[in-house]
Motif scaffolding. Sequence first.
Motif, PDB file in Angstrom:
ATOM      1  N   ARG A  24       0.713  -1.370  -0.123  1.00  0.00           N
ATOM      2  CA  ARG A  24      -0.078   0.020   0.023  1.00  0.00           C
ATOM      3  C   ARG A  24       0.779   1.145  -0.109  1.00  0.00           C
ATOM      4  O   ARG A  24       0.473   2.176  -0.807  1.00  0.00           O
ATOM      5  CB  ARG A  24      -0.879   0.110   1.156  1.00  0.00           C
TER       6      ARG A  24
ATOM      7  N   SER B 232       1.792   5.735  -7.724  1.00  0.00           N
ATOM      8  CA  SER B 232       0.500   5.762  -8.330  1.00  0.00           C
ATOM      9  C   SER B 232       0.346   5.642  -9.634  1.00  0.00           C
ATOM     10  O   SER B 232      -0.450   5.174 -10.223  1.00  0.00           O
ATOM     11  CB  SER B 232      -0.319   6.535  -7.557  1.00  0.00           C
ATOM     12  N   SER B 233       1.297   6.139 -10.660  1.00  0.00           N
ATOM     13  CA  SER B 233       1.695   6.422 -11.822  1.00  0.00           C
ATOM     14  C   SER B 233       1.829   4.950 -12.401  1.00  0.00           C
ATOM     15  O   SER B 233       1.508   4.812 -13.755  1.00  0.00           O
ATOM     16  CB  SER B 233       2.168   7.093 -12.385  1.00  0.00           C
TER      17      SER B 233
ATOM     18  N   VAL C 120       2.546   1.731  -3.412  1.00  0.00           N
ATOM     19  CA  VAL C 120       1.579   2.224  -4.498  1.00  0.00           C
ATOM     20  C   VAL C 120       1.421   3.551  -4.344  1.00  0.00           C
ATOM     21  O   VAL C 120       1.090   4.026  -5.430  1.00  0.00           O
ATOM     22  CB  VAL C 120       0.365   1.180  -4.549  1.00  0.00           C
ATOM     23  N   ILE C 121       1.028   4.054  -3.168  1.00  0.00           N
ATOM     24  CA  ILE C 121       0.922   5.328  -2.893  1.00  0.00           C
ATOM     25  C   ILE C 121       2.057   6.261  -3.318  1.00  0.00           C
ATOM     26  O   ILE C 121       1.668   7.470  -4.145  1.00  0.00           O
ATOM     27  CB  ILE C 121       0.826   5.828  -1.386  1.00  0.00           C
TER      28      ILE C 121
ATOM     29  N   PRO D 136       1.607   1.067 -10.578  1.00  0.00           N
ATOM     30  CA  PRO D 136       1.568   0.472  -9.692  1.00  0.00           C
ATOM     31  C   PRO D 136       1.783  -1.128  -9.863  1.00  0.00           C
ATOM     32  O   PRO D 136       1.751  -2.190  -9.094  1.00  0.00           O
ATOM     33  CB  PRO D 136       0.229   0.903  -9.084  1.00  0.00           C
TER      34      PRO D 136
END
Length: 225
Positions: free
Chosen positions: A178, A185-186, A181-182, A188
């Motif tokens: 998580r 985010s472009s 991924v944050i 993931p």
Amino acid sequence: MELVQAALPAFLRGALNTLIYCAISFPIAIVLGILLAAMTTSPYLFLRWPAAWFIEIMRGTPMITQLLLLYYGVGAVLAQVNLATWVNAWTAGVTALALNYGAYEAEVFRAGLKGVDVGQREAALSLGMTQQQGFVRVILPQAVQIVIPPLINDFIYMLKDSAIVSVIAGVDLTSVLRVWVIRNSSNPFPLYALALGLYLLMSLPIAIWGRRIERGFAPHSPTSR
């Protein structure tokens, strides 16, 4: 590829924490399951009823609710007596997993005990064994053979269910995923693929080992969830 290489050390630490959660929680769940199975098969109502209610409550409510209740509810109560440090992501996560799976393992063990032919108990008594001796020497070994395959399956389920600790900031593989991924985010997809691969690497060897054990046991074993 560079993203995967950069994330791999953190993901490996998260995978290790996932294994630690399960390595601590599952033995506790087994012990609790044996105790609950013994209580539910007891002739005494004051033992059967509490065990039956506990099993139904734990199996009938979402694990995430149980986890949040432990982390926030029990934590708030302990904070009133200056024991809040006892409840953290590790203790709440392990406790929630152990209690929830203990209820399921109780049904596995109960089914395993019932799966042993009644004639085995009678044969043990005819050989001069006491009830306790017959249970330990004859019934229990056969029950263990029946319950091992579903226990292995449940351990694999726990590997995946342990991801729930991420909701209380527990550091496991899912929580690491998580965070990354944050940050990325472009792009993931490589991170999701990496997490999926690590979960498979943890579960597949156990699944293969479990199938080998299951082939060596009786074909009829209690069905796990």
